[in-house]
Design a protein around this motif. Structure first.
Motif, PDB file in Angstrom:
ATOM      1  N   ASP A 130       0.855  -1.197   0.000  1.00 16.12           N
ATOM      2  CA  ASP A 130       0.000   0.000   0.000  1.00 16.12           C
ATOM      3  C   ASP A 130       0.886   1.241   0.000  1.00 16.12           C
ATOM      4  OD1 ASP A 130      -1.830   2.013   0.361  1.00 16.12           O
ATOM      5  OD2 ASP A 130      -2.742   1.181   2.169  1.00 16.12           O
ATOM      6  N   PRO A 131       1.410   1.608  -1.187  1.00 12.23           N
ATOM      7  CA  PRO A 131       2.401   2.698  -1.243  1.00 12.23           C
ATOM      8  C   PRO A 131       1.816   4.069  -0.917  1.00 12.23           C
ATOM      9  CG  PRO A 131       1.822   1.973  -3.463  1.00 12.23           C
ATOM     10  CD  PRO A 131       1.162   1.009  -2.505  1.00 12.23           C
ATOM     11  N   ALA A 132       0.489   4.178  -0.837  1.00 10.90           N
ATOM     12  CA  ALA A 132      -0.132   5.463  -0.513  1.00 10.90           C
ATOM     13  C   ALA A 132      -0.227   5.683   0.993  1.00 10.90           C
ATOM     14  CB  ALA A 132      -1.534   5.522  -1.130  1.00 10.90           C
ATOM     15  N   HIS A 133       0.228   4.727   1.780  1.00 10.67           N
ATOM     16  CA  HIS A 133       0.018   4.829   3.227  1.00 10.67           C
ATOM     17  C   HIS A 133       1.145   5.612   3.906  1.00 10.67           C
ATOM     18  CE1 HIS A 133      -1.319   3.995   7.212  1.00 10.67           C
ATOM     19  NE2 HIS A 133      -2.383   3.404   6.704  1.00 10.67           N
ATOM     20  N   PRO A 134       0.779   6.584   4.765  1.00 12.57           N
ATOM     21  CA  PRO A 134       1.810   7.386   5.456  1.00 12.57           C
ATOM     22  C   PRO A 134       2.751   6.559   6.333  1.00 12.57           C
ATOM     23  CG  PRO A 134      -0.421   7.912   6.267  1.00 12.57           C
ATOM     24  CD  PRO A 134      -0.584   7.069   5.047  1.00 12.57           C
ATOM     25  N   ILE A 135       2.346   5.369   6.703  1.00 12.09           N
ATOM     26  CA  ILE A 135       3.209   4.546   7.561  1.00 12.09           C
ATOM     27  C   ILE A 135       4.458   4.072   6.808  1.00 12.09           C
ATOM     28  CG2 ILE A 135       3.267   2.199   8.567  1.00 12.09           C
ATOM     29  CD1 ILE A 135       0.695   2.818  10.044  1.00 12.09           C
ATOM     30  N   VAL A 136       4.408   4.064   5.474  1.00 15.16           N
ATOM     31  CA  VAL A 136       5.596   3.641   4.711  1.00 15.16           C
ATOM     32  C   VAL A 136       6.280   4.820   4.005  1.00 15.16           C
ATOM     33  CG1 VAL A 136       5.042   1.214   4.481  1.00 15.16           C
ATOM     34  CG2 VAL A 136       4.052   2.830   2.859  1.00 15.16           C
ATOM     35  N   GLU A 137       6.026   6.025   4.490  1.00 14.68           N
ATOM     36  CA  GLU A 137       6.744   7.182   3.937  1.00 14.68           C
ATOM     37  C   GLU A 137       8.250   6.973   4.118  1.00 14.68           C
ATOM     38  OE1 GLU A 137       5.299  11.369   3.330  1.00 14.68           O
ATOM     39  OE2 GLU A 137       6.164  11.532   5.313  1.00 14.68           O
ATOM     40  N   GLY A 138       8.974   7.223   3.045  1.00  7.96           N
ATOM     41  CA  GLY A 138      10.433   7.118   3.119  1.00  7.96           C
ATOM     42  C   GLY A 138      10.976   5.699   3.017  1.00  7.96           C
ATOM     43  N   ILE A 139      10.100   4.725   2.880  1.00 10.35           N
ATOM     44  CA  ILE A 139      10.506   3.317   2.765  1.00 10.35           C
ATOM     45  C   ILE A 139      10.566   2.936   1.279  1.00 10.35           C
ATOM     46  CG2 ILE A 139       9.786   0.925   3.296  1.00 10.35           C
ATOM     47  CD1 ILE A 139      10.643   2.472   5.773  1.00 10.35           C
ATOM     48  N   GLY A 140      11.517   2.098   0.921  1.00  8.83           N
ATOM     49  CA  GLY A 140      11.619   1.617  -0.458  1.00  8.83           C
ATOM     50  C   GLY A 140      10.555   0.576  -0.777  1.00  8.83           C
ATOM     51  N   GLU A 141      10.826  -0.251  -1.757  1.00  4.77           N
ATOM     52  CA  GLU A 141       9.813  -1.242  -2.157  1.00  4.77           C
ATOM     53  C   GLU A 141       9.666  -2.346  -1.117  1.00  4.77           C
ATOM     54  OE1 GLU A 141       8.782  -1.247  -6.411  1.00  4.77           O
ATOM     55  OE2 GLU A 141      10.808  -2.093  -6.463  1.00  4.77           O
ATOM     56  N   TYR A 142      10.719  -2.591  -0.388  1.00 11.25           N
ATOM     57  CA  TYR A 142      10.627  -3.595   0.677  1.00 11.25           C
ATOM     58  C   TYR A 142      11.656  -3.280   1.757  1.00 11.25           C
ATOM     59  CZ  TYR A 142      14.520  -5.577  -2.024  1.00 11.25           C
ATOM     60  OH  TYR A 142      15.703  -5.751  -2.696  1.00 11.25           O
ATOM     61  N   ILE A 143      11.447  -3.916   2.903  1.00 12.17           N
ATOM     62  CA  ILE A 143      12.400  -3.841   4.010  1.00 12.17           C
ATOM     63  C   ILE A 143      12.992  -5.233   4.151  1.00 12.17           C
ATOM     64  CG2 ILE A 143      12.660  -3.485   6.498  1.00 12.17           C
ATOM     65  CD1 ILE A 143      10.169  -1.662   6.373  1.00 12.17           C
ATOM     66  N   GLU A 144      14.299  -5.320   4.099  1.00 11.94           N
ATOM     67  CA  GLU A 144      14.918  -6.640   4.235  1.00 11.94           C
ATOM     68  C   GLU A 144      15.569  -6.761   5.607  1.00 11.94           C
ATOM     69  OE1 GLU A 144      16.724  -8.178   0.609  1.00 11.94           O
ATOM     70  OE2 GLU A 144      18.345  -8.970   1.877  1.00 11.94           O
ATOM     71  N   ILE A 145      15.301  -7.878   6.274  1.00 10.54           N
ATOM     72  CA  ILE A 145      15.904  -8.150   7.575  1.00 10.54           C
ATOM     73  C   ILE A 145      16.652  -9.470   7.437  1.00 10.54           C
ATOM     74  CG2 ILE A 145      15.467  -8.508  10.035  1.00 10.54           C
ATOM     75  CD1 ILE A 145      12.934  -6.865   9.763  1.00 10.54           C
ATOM     76  N   GLU A 146      17.920  -9.422   7.733  1.00  9.82           N
ATOM     77  CA  GLU A 146      18.812 -10.555   7.462  1.00  9.82           C
ATOM     78  C   GLU A 146      18.360 -11.838   8.165  1.00  9.82           C
ATOM     79  OE1 GLU A 146      23.623 -11.488   7.670  1.00  9.82           O
ATOM     80  OE2 GLU A 146      22.748  -9.790   8.773  1.00  9.82           O
ATOM     81  N   LYS A 147      18.043 -11.699   9.444  1.00  6.47           N
ATOM     82  CA  LYS A 147      17.608 -12.865  10.218  1.00  6.47           C
ATOM     83  C   LYS A 147      16.495 -12.445  11.168  1.00  6.47           C
ATOM     84  CE  LYS A 147      22.141 -15.060  10.181  1.00  6.47           C
ATOM     85  NZ  LYS A 147      23.215 -15.714  10.955  1.00  6.47           N
ATOM     86  N   GLU A 148      15.454 -13.227  11.177  1.00  3.60           N
ATOM     87  CA  GLU A 148      14.339 -12.937  12.089  1.00  3.60           C
ATOM     88  C   GLU A 148      13.610 -14.241  12.409  1.00  3.60           C
ATOM     89  OE1 GLU A 148      12.188 -11.514  13.972  1.00  3.60           O
ATOM     90  OE2 GLU A 148      12.811  -9.419  14.121  1.00  3.60           O
ATOM     91  N   GLU A 149      12.792 -14.186  13.439  1.00  5.57           N
ATOM     92  CA  GLU A 149      11.853 -15.264  13.677  1.00  5.57           C
ATOM     93  C   GLU A 149      10.813 -15.231  12.554  1.00  5.57           C
ATOM     94  OE1 GLU A 149       9.623 -14.906  17.292  1.00  5.57           O
ATOM     95  OE2 GLU A 149       8.728 -16.899  17.100  1.00  5.57           O
ATOM     96  N   MET A 150      10.388 -16.404  12.104  1.00  9.82           N
ATOM     97  CA  MET A 150       9.342 -16.468  11.088  1.00  9.82           C
ATOM     98  C   MET A 150       7.974 -16.434  11.759  1.00  9.82           C
ATOM     99  SD  MET A 150       6.827 -18.465   9.553  1.00  9.82           S
ATOM    100  CE  MET A 150       7.107 -20.131  10.201  1.00  9.82           C
TER     101      MET A 150
END
Lengths: 239, 239, 239, 239
Positions: A130-150
């Motif tokens: 949802d690229p129109a959402h203010p919560i993702v302002e300044g964020i690229g197409e995705y956020i990558e996290i190297e290691k996380e709990e699934m």
């Protein structure tokens, strides 16, 4: 604008690995980056009297951030009821990661909030849907996290009012990772990442999303609705 | 397909006017028109043991219809918990009129479910705002009810997954009168009309909507989701 | 109930590989499995007069299934306008795979309907995120397809009315793969899989979803809405 | 933040009654109250070259407000296409009253956008059904307008992403009067009131809603999505 960061703060006491990553607790790390953004931030933890959530503090809080995991059941029902009421009255609420199973989130959602999980160092890639959402302002197409709990679907939540982020996991699952809800006068954001054994809350994009979410969840200024018996505004013929 | 019609059945015992309109109880009237539609229908009421909702009956129920008003607080929490679980597992639920304040509806919604109300013989006109919805099959542009209790906004519910009907009231209010929700595997329909002192459940269009809703809420046949710890479906590099 | 399967039918003529997989065309394969389900099915293709979509055929069609890719621009605007009008009047529409870029889908969505894509034999796993939806009746937790074209977010569509399936792709992307919409009196389902060089439409679960979608999209029987100048239903004081 | 108020500006030229109410045009009245709010506002009208919407002006506009009625068909398709593209890229759009039938709104909605209407001095009461929405900040439980044109359901629009306001009309109808949508990166608000023969745009609450909507629709700052052929982010086994 006043933000209260609530943290269970038990892993940090019991687990050296976690204490090393978050020497001031997860709440301390979140407070740190919000403060940089000139937001007034306070913290509270489970083992304080009333879990650090006094009536006064709750009344002045605009947005409450919630991280819990091991001890959801130790949070007193009367405190949960007060938080619930404050959300309906307009207080913003941001629920992080394992907070999906907190009493307050389950009470607001009305579902089990259950999900699949795995601690196996999965790579996570959160895609913006949802690229129109203010919560993702300044964020690229995705956020990558190297290691996380699934966390995997099915995630037993009501269909979000807005679905903002969807996670891809290395082990083969997807997850609705950024979900907004409105309940009463209050706005709620569930944000998936943040397992205690990873330095996720130091990730620049994770911090940006939380900062954006705090602004988005800031209460709308309006008088609370009136409920109950209501006089007619127009003449009723039959009377 | 098995439907269980639950009714508090107190007004009918206490109030002659209500007993006259619904000599077999509101549950009896609803059972009557559903039976005409070749649906297998059973009934249950508050004052039966376990409110007439045994584990066996609940297990075999496909769709539960709920009417309550005076005695929501008398419904036992353990029964509510069982109904809640069954909805998440797929049982359909149709909540009528003052059932908006029932324990089960509030638990599923997560909000106060409060509203404005007035007993003043308002004319009500429910407009179809979602003509593609199967719940309004066979219904015209609106359903008109000569006299009803008024329910007015703000109705403190989550934004419905689908808003099907909106009421106009003579005294000047509007109300979201036909609202659908999905929770877990179950589908829920809230339908506003049906104050006990009016013959609303004899209204042909009101009956049509309830019949349609029963079919719409019939559980989808699929295995229940599995939750909890999950093995990876793909190889995780770092392991 | 009458279903019309429309297929561009060009790949099948030009590409031996595709012709081998779908000797009767993609439309033939879809007709085959729908017919097994006792649904009355007709087909139409681009190169027939009026693309095989005469006024008579359109008028009697309950659900239209659409597969196109190479030649979206060859579909005549006047035919698209007629299909659009029929959807608003209640005809169901199921848009498959590369049909995301068809004129009819773009006209109904109002957005670019653009996306990321890759032909690289990605494994695809479509997760059910709405287990209460009749479109996934009989489907497990996910549908796995050994090799498929990748479609990735951001998919430029309006937020679906209901999000039913989300794809995980081996190459690292996610996609909203099963999306429902209502437009006017009609119901629409977009279903992602089905690249012409893979035998996707022989996949049992893919077939099940399309069969379920056809039933779900079957028009609701009700009179079309009346629009335009309207006399008051109640007395207006000032007149 | 730059707002462009577009007005057809024909009623004002042809009809003395309208010219009296809006001596500077409807665009002038809207510019006036937005300017008071320290927002940078420009205006454009149908009869200017390119309807006053040059590429430069469009490129720098953050939020476009649209009022049209008599001459929707005179708006050039190429200008509509440019506005459409800008909305997908993030420009906010506020469509007022009879703009429901404008080319740009119909193109973005994908439906007929038809409705019922009546010019009969109906009283209108717009009820807030989403008190958590920033668009109704500072607004009471409803907005009352003494006399307005009636718009009635069924309003042939996609179900709004958020339904904020519902109108009650004296003559017996209801209408979804405040509706939000996201399309691409852009946010859209449809707001019902504002018939040219009434002084509606001088109503304090109507002005508040438009001011709030302008802030809400302000574009989110982020890079536009990339579409098309995409390289894998992870290794695909079979290649």
């Amino acid at each position: 604008m006043k933000v209260l960061v609530w943290n269970e703060n038990r892993h940090e006491q019991k687990n050296e690995e976690v204490a090393k990553i978050y020497p001031d607790g997860i709440h301390g790390a979140i407070k740190q980056f919000l403060t940089e953004d000139k937001i007034e931030v306070d913290t509270a933890t489970l083992d304080e009297p009333d879990h650090g959530i006094t009536d006064e503090k709750l009344a002045e809080t605009d947005v409450l951030i919630w991280w819990g995991h091991l001890a959801h059941h130790e949070v007193k029902d009367e405190i949960v009821a007060k938080i619930h009421q404050r959300v309906l009255e307009g207080m913003g609420l941001i629920v992080l990661h394992s907070g999906h199973f907190s009493k307050i989130f389950k009470k607001l959602m009305g579902t089990s909030c259950d999900l699949k999980w795995r601690e196996a160092d999965d790579k996570e890639r959160m895609w913006v849907v949802d690229p129109a959402h203010p919560i993702v302002e300044g964020i690229g197409e995705y956020i990558e996290i190297e290691k996380e709990e699934m966390y995997g679907e099915h995630f037993d939540i009501p269909a979000p009012d807005e679905l903002v982020l969807v996670s891809w996991f290395e082990g083969g699952e997807v997850f609705r990772s950024g979900c907004t809800y409105k309940r009463g006068h209050g706005r709620i954001f569930y944000f998936r990442p943040g397992h205690e054994t990873y330095p996720t809350y130091y990730h620049e994009d994770v911090q940006k999303v939380i900062k954006n979410a705090v602004k988005w969840a800031n209460p709308v200024k309006r008088t609370y609705s009136s409920y109950g018996n209501a006089k007619p505004l127009e003449k009723i013929e039959s009377k």
